[in-house]
Each structure stands twice: as structure tokens, then as C-alpha cells.
Design a protein around this motif. Structure first.
Motif, PDB file in Angstrom:
ATOM      1  N   LEU A  50       8.736  -1.881 -19.916  1.00 57.58           N
ATOM      2  CA  LEU A  50       8.151  -2.390 -18.673  1.00 57.58           C
ATOM      3  C   LEU A  50       7.216  -1.312 -18.154  1.00 57.58           C
ATOM      4  O   LEU A  50       7.662  -0.202 -17.836  1.00 57.58           O
ATOM      5  CB  LEU A  50       9.247  -2.700 -17.648  1.00 57.58           C
ATOM      6  CG  LEU A  50      10.394  -3.601 -18.086  1.00 57.58           C
ATOM      7  CD1 LEU A  50      11.397  -3.771 -16.947  1.00 57.58           C
ATOM      8  CD2 LEU A  50       9.881  -4.950 -18.549  1.00 57.58           C
ATOM      9  N   VAL A  51       5.937  -1.626 -18.066  1.00 53.50           N
ATOM     10  CA  VAL A  51       4.929  -0.609 -17.773  1.00 53.50           C
ATOM     11  C   VAL A  51       4.131  -1.000 -16.539  1.00 53.50           C
ATOM     12  O   VAL A  51       3.666  -2.145 -16.429  1.00 53.50           O
ATOM     13  CB  VAL A  51       3.966  -0.438 -18.980  1.00 53.50           C
ATOM     14  CG1 VAL A  51       3.005   0.721 -18.740  1.00 53.50           C
ATOM     15  CG2 VAL A  51       4.745  -0.225 -20.267  1.00 53.50           C
ATOM     16  N   ARG A  52       3.956  -0.070 -15.621  1.00 48.79           N
ATOM     17  CA  ARG A  52       3.189  -0.368 -14.409  1.00 48.79           C
ATOM     18  C   ARG A  52       1.715  -0.563 -14.737  1.00 48.79           C
ATOM     19  O   ARG A  52       1.177   0.069 -15.653  1.00 48.79           O
ATOM     20  CB  ARG A  52       3.340   0.750 -13.378  1.00 48.79           C
ATOM     21  CG  ARG A  52       2.449   1.962 -13.621  1.00 48.79           C
ATOM     22  CD  ARG A  52       2.697   3.019 -12.561  1.00 48.79           C
ATOM     23  NE  ARG A  52       1.746   4.125 -12.700  1.00 48.79           N
ATOM     24  CZ  ARG A  52       0.690   4.291 -11.902  1.00 48.79           C
ATOM     25  NH1 ARG A  52       0.446   3.438 -10.925  1.00 48.79           N
ATOM     26  NH2 ARG A  52      -0.127   5.307 -12.091  1.00 48.79           N
ATOM     27  N   ARG A  53       1.065  -1.449 -14.005  1.00 49.75           N
ATOM     28  CA  ARG A  53      -0.375  -1.597 -14.126  1.00 49.75           C
ATOM     29  C   ARG A  53      -1.032  -0.477 -13.327  1.00 49.75           C
ATOM     30  O   ARG A  53      -0.612  -0.173 -12.205  1.00 49.75           O
ATOM     31  CB  ARG A  53      -0.836  -2.958 -13.607  1.00 49.75           C
ATOM     32  CG  ARG A  53      -0.204  -4.114 -14.350  1.00 49.75           C
ATOM     33  CD  ARG A  53      -0.757  -5.440 -13.890  1.00 49.75           C
ATOM     34  NE  ARG A  53      -2.070  -5.704 -14.440  1.00 49.75           N
ATOM     35  CZ  ARG A  53      -2.809  -6.763 -14.124  1.00 49.75           C
ATOM     36  NH1 ARG A  53      -2.359  -7.638 -13.240  1.00 49.75           N
ATOM     37  NH2 ARG A  53      -3.987  -6.955 -14.661  1.00 49.75           N
ATOM     38  N   PRO A  54      -2.052   0.194 -13.862  1.00 48.38           N
ATOM     39  CA  PRO A  54      -2.661   1.325 -13.162  1.00 48.38           C
ATOM     40  C   PRO A  54      -3.102   0.964 -11.746  1.00 48.38           C
ATOM     41  O   PRO A  54      -3.706  -0.081 -11.510  1.00 48.38           O
ATOM     42  CB  PRO A  54      -3.872   1.665 -14.032  1.00 48.38           C
ATOM     43  CG  PRO A  54      -3.496   1.190 -15.396  1.00 48.38           C
ATOM     44  CD  PRO A  54      -2.673  -0.043 -15.172  1.00 48.38           C
ATOM     45  N   GLY A  55      -2.743   1.825 -10.806  1.00 50.71           N
ATOM     46  CA  GLY A  55      -3.151   1.645  -9.416  1.00 50.71           C
ATOM     47  C   GLY A  55      -2.347   0.637  -8.632  1.00 50.71           C
ATOM     48  O   GLY A  55      -2.701   0.322  -7.495  1.00 50.71           O
ATOM     49  N   SER A  56      -1.243   0.138  -9.226  1.00 54.47           N
ATOM     50  CA  SER A  56      -0.514  -0.933  -8.540  1.00 54.47           C
ATOM     51  C   SER A  56       0.890  -0.538  -8.099  1.00 54.47           C
ATOM     52  O   SER A  56       1.695  -1.387  -7.772  1.00 54.47           O
ATOM     53  CB  SER A  56      -0.425  -2.163  -9.451  1.00 54.47           C
ATOM     54  OG  SER A  56       0.317  -1.866 -10.619  1.00 54.47           O
ATOM     55  N   GLY A  57       1.207   0.755  -8.090  1.00 56.77           N
ATOM     56  CA  GLY A  57       2.529   1.172  -7.646  1.00 56.77           C
ATOM     57  C   GLY A  57       3.428   1.527  -8.806  1.00 56.77           C
ATOM     58  O   GLY A  57       2.962   2.017  -9.848  1.00 56.77           O
ATOM     59  N   PHE A  58       4.731   1.275  -8.662  1.00 54.81           N
ATOM     60  CA  PHE A  58       5.703   1.717  -9.646  1.00 54.81           C
ATOM     61  C   PHE A  58       6.587   0.569 -10.128  1.00 54.81           C
ATOM     62  O   PHE A  58       6.787  -0.419  -9.425  1.00 54.81           O
ATOM     63  CB  PHE A  58       6.605   2.808  -9.042  1.00 54.81           C
ATOM     64  CG  PHE A  58       5.854   4.030  -8.625  1.00 54.81           C
ATOM     65  CD1 PHE A  58       5.553   5.027  -9.535  1.00 54.81           C
ATOM     66  CD2 PHE A  58       5.417   4.176  -7.316  1.00 54.81           C
ATOM     67  CE1 PHE A  58       4.854   6.156  -9.154  1.00 54.81           C
ATOM     68  CE2 PHE A  58       4.716   5.294  -6.920  1.00 54.81           C
ATOM     69  CZ  PHE A  58       4.429   6.287  -7.843  1.00 54.81           C
ATOM     70  N   VAL A  59       7.114   0.752 -11.338  1.00 52.61           N
ATOM     71  CA  VAL A  59       8.135  -0.152 -11.845  1.00 52.61           C
ATOM     72  C   VAL A  59       9.434   0.166 -11.105  1.00 52.61           C
ATOM     73  O   VAL A  59       9.917   1.300 -11.149  1.00 52.61           O
ATOM     74  CB  VAL A  59       8.344   0.021 -13.357  1.00 52.61           C
ATOM     75  CG1 VAL A  59       9.468  -0.903 -13.844  1.00 52.61           C
ATOM     76  CG2 VAL A  59       7.060  -0.238 -14.121  1.00 52.61           C
ATOM     77  N   THR A  60       9.983  -0.820 -10.440  1.00 51.69           N
ATOM     78  CA  THR A  60      11.252  -0.641  -9.741  1.00 51.69           C
ATOM     79  C   THR A  60      12.215  -1.702 -10.250  1.00 51.69           C
ATOM     80  O   THR A  60      11.942  -2.902 -10.135  1.00 51.69           O
ATOM     81  CB  THR A  60      11.077  -0.777  -8.226  1.00 51.69           C
ATOM     82  OG1 THR A  60      10.047   0.117  -7.791  1.00 51.69           O
ATOM     83  CG2 THR A  60      12.360  -0.418  -7.495  1.00 51.69           C
ATOM     84  N   ALA A  61      13.314  -1.234 -10.832  1.00 47.12           N
ATOM     85  CA  ALA A  61      14.254  -2.174 -11.454  1.00 47.12           C
ATOM     86  C   ALA A  61      15.665  -1.611 -11.384  1.00 47.12           C
ATOM     87  O   ALA A  61      15.860  -0.388 -11.336  1.00 47.12           O
ATOM     88  CB  ALA A  61      13.875  -2.423 -12.915  1.00 47.12           C
TER      89      ALA A  61
END
Length: 309
Positions: A142-153
Motif C-alpha cells: 500500500l503506497v501513498r500517492r505523492p503529495g497526498s499525505g500518509f498511508v494510515t492503516a
């Protein structure tokens, strides 16, 4: 080998004509039949039979992967419901799964049909990822999209909640995948002979900040929290979801899901040990060659050296 049909799994974009030519000429000399996925029909000689991709393993006594580790993983996924021995031929750069170089291919094919090899069993991760049924021999990320925050799970094992992650990426890997994305994220190297699942956060900001190593019979569940950024979901490096904002990843370890042909296991392990050590050196390939002893550099294929980062 009892039958006489070998299936070819080709790198999707690289020029594979030289290697396919070697295999086709060998097959003609030895009275063997070759098959390929229908979508690759235009890339092989007319003597090679074309069959639907999903039917290739059933028609084949063994598969030959021509490409890099990604192609090899694709061959293993293709045959996961009907595992067949997979021989990897190297057209990539580093390549941790593949053993055979093109010049050594005719002898490797002789040994393949003579059953003069060992089989390395590989496990996979199987389950549901945000509504998609998936199979991964390396990892699910699960990878964050650049500039869109963080993966939170959140992480739960056998329905018991362990904690949460807030990070750039979250990687669930098999022992085979421990040398790939998980390793780059700081995860441990796990022997392919070990049965385990590794969950590794990349650039953690809060929550669980180290790798978690789980037992093979653990049921692993990751659930995106409402405050998570949209995430890209990758399976063995292939994007299956581009901007998931909610959903659950539920995976189980599946042993003996893939069969990898090994001709010289000891030499294979030694080369992989060298490749791993090269990846950690902060040197460009040409700088590294200058440090090698006289006479060694010219015997080391350029693709065995890591590309510039």
C-alpha cells in the motif's frame, strides 16, 4: 521429463528474440514442442504453438521465463493453480530469482528435460485486497500517492488488533519478497526456506515503526483508516488499485504455490549474497568495477551490477 511441451513466458517489452531463437533451435534438435501465450504469438517463430494464457501451465511440462524477476514472478502467478517447474533465463539487471544466463541456456535445457535439477518450492500470499482477489509471490504494498499525505492503516492478526501504521508505504512480503520492497524499506532478510509473513512500514511517522514477522498460519488483515490518504495498491510491483480510499487487505500464506528450477543451488546462493552486498554500496557501477581485482570485472556481466539510483 515425461512430456515434450515447454511453455514460454516472455518479458512484456524487452527484445527476447535472441533467447527465443536459442530455445527454438534447441527444441527443433530435440523434438520438443514450444508454446506461448496467445498475446505473444507475434514475438515468436511460427513453430511455437499459441494457447490462451490461463491454459499455458496445463499444456506445459515446465515453463521457461525469459526476462527479469518480474517476468519470473508472473510465470509463478500464472501457474499457481497448477504449479509447474519454472526455469528463469536472465534478461534483467540484478535478478534474485533467476539463475541461467543466455549462453548457458542449451545445457540448462538439456538438464531440464533430463530431470537433472532440484526444485525450490516458493510460497505466495493469497487473499482479498480492497475487493480484488490477488496472488503475490513477492509482496503486496500500500503506497501513498505523492503529495497526498500518509498511508494510515490498522493491523489485525487472527482478528486481534495489534496497532496502527502511519507511513509512506506498507509492505506485506513472503520470504522471497524479503529481498525486494520490504528490504528497501528496512525489513529483514528471510531465508526462502523459512515459512513467515513480514509486514514492514516504509518511512513510518507514527504507530508501529518496525517490521513484524508473523507465522505462516496467521490471518493478516490491514484496514485503511478514514484519515488515510488515497493509496496505490501494488501486487508484485503491478498496480491493481490506483487510488483506494477505503478497504481491507486480508492475506494468508500459501506454501508450495510455486516451483523454481535450480541447477546449481550453492552457486545461486553465493551470487545472490554478492548481489545483496552490491546493492548496499554507495557506488556507481563504473566506480565499483574499478575496485574489483584484475581479471574479475570482465567476467561479471554488467547487468549483475546495480543500476545508478
Amino acid at each position: 521429463m515425461a512430456g515434450d511441451l515447454l511453455g514460454l513466458v516472455l518479458h512484456p517489452t524487452r527484445d527476447v528474440s535472441e533467447v527465443v531463437g536459442i530455445i527454438e533451435r534447441w527444441a527443433a534438435r530435440h523434438g520438443r514442442t514450444l508454446a506461448v501465450r496467445a498475446e505473444d504469438r507475434h514475438r515468436v517463430p511460427a513453430s511455437v504453438r499459441a494457447v490462451p494464457a490461463e491454459e499455458l501451465p496445463a499444456h506445459s511440462d515446465a515453463l521457461i521465463s525469459v526476462g527479469g524477476d518480474g517476468t519470473m514472478l508472473g510465470a509463478l502467478r500464472l501457474a499457481v493453480r497448477d504449479p509447474k517447474p519454472v526455469l528463469g533465463v536472465h534478461l534483467g539487471r540484478v535478478g534474485f530469482l533467476i539463475e541461467v544466463e543466455p549462453p548457458d541456456l542449451p545445457r540448462a535445457l538439456d538438464r531440464l528435460v533430463e530431470h537433472d535439477f532440484t526444485v525450490e518450492s516458493r510460497a505466495c500470499l493469497a487473499g482479498d485486497v480492497c475487493g480484488d482477489e490477488v496472488v503475490a509471490f513477492n509482496d503486496v504494498a500500500l503506497v501513498r500517492r505523492p503529495g497526498s499525505g500518509f498511508v494510515t492503516a490498522t493491523l489485525a492478526v487472527d482478528d486481534q488488533r495489534y496497532g496502527y501504521y502511519r507511513c509512506d508505504a506498507l509492505v506485506v512480503s513472503t520470504p522471497t519478497g524479503s529481498t525486494a520492497y520490504s528490504y528497501a524499506a528496512g525489513g529483514p532478510l528471510v531465508s526462502p526456506a523459512t515459512q513467515a509473513v513480514v509486514v514492514t512500514p516504509s518511512a513510518p511517522m507514527a504507530g508501529i515503526s518496525r517490521s513484524v514477522v508473523l507465522a505462516p498460519d496467521d490471518d493478516v488483515r490491514l484496514e485503511l483508516r478514514p484519515d488515510s490518504a488515497p493509496v496505490v495498491v501494488e501486487v508484485d510491483g503491478l498496480v491493481v488499485r490506483d487510488a483506494a480510499t477505503q478497504g481491507t487487505v486480508r492475506l494468508r500464506y500459501q506454501p508450495d504455490a510455486g516451483l523454481v528450477v535450480r541447477l546449481d543451488p550453492r552457486r545461486y546462493r553465493e551470487r545472490n549474497q554478492l548481489k545483496l552486498s552490491l546493492l548496499d554500496l554507495p557506488l556507481l557501477p563504473d566506480q565499483l568495477r574499478e575496485l574489483l581485482p584484475d581479471g574479475l570485472a570482465e567476467h561479471l556481466p554488467r547487468r549483475d551490477l546495480p543500476p545508478p539510483r
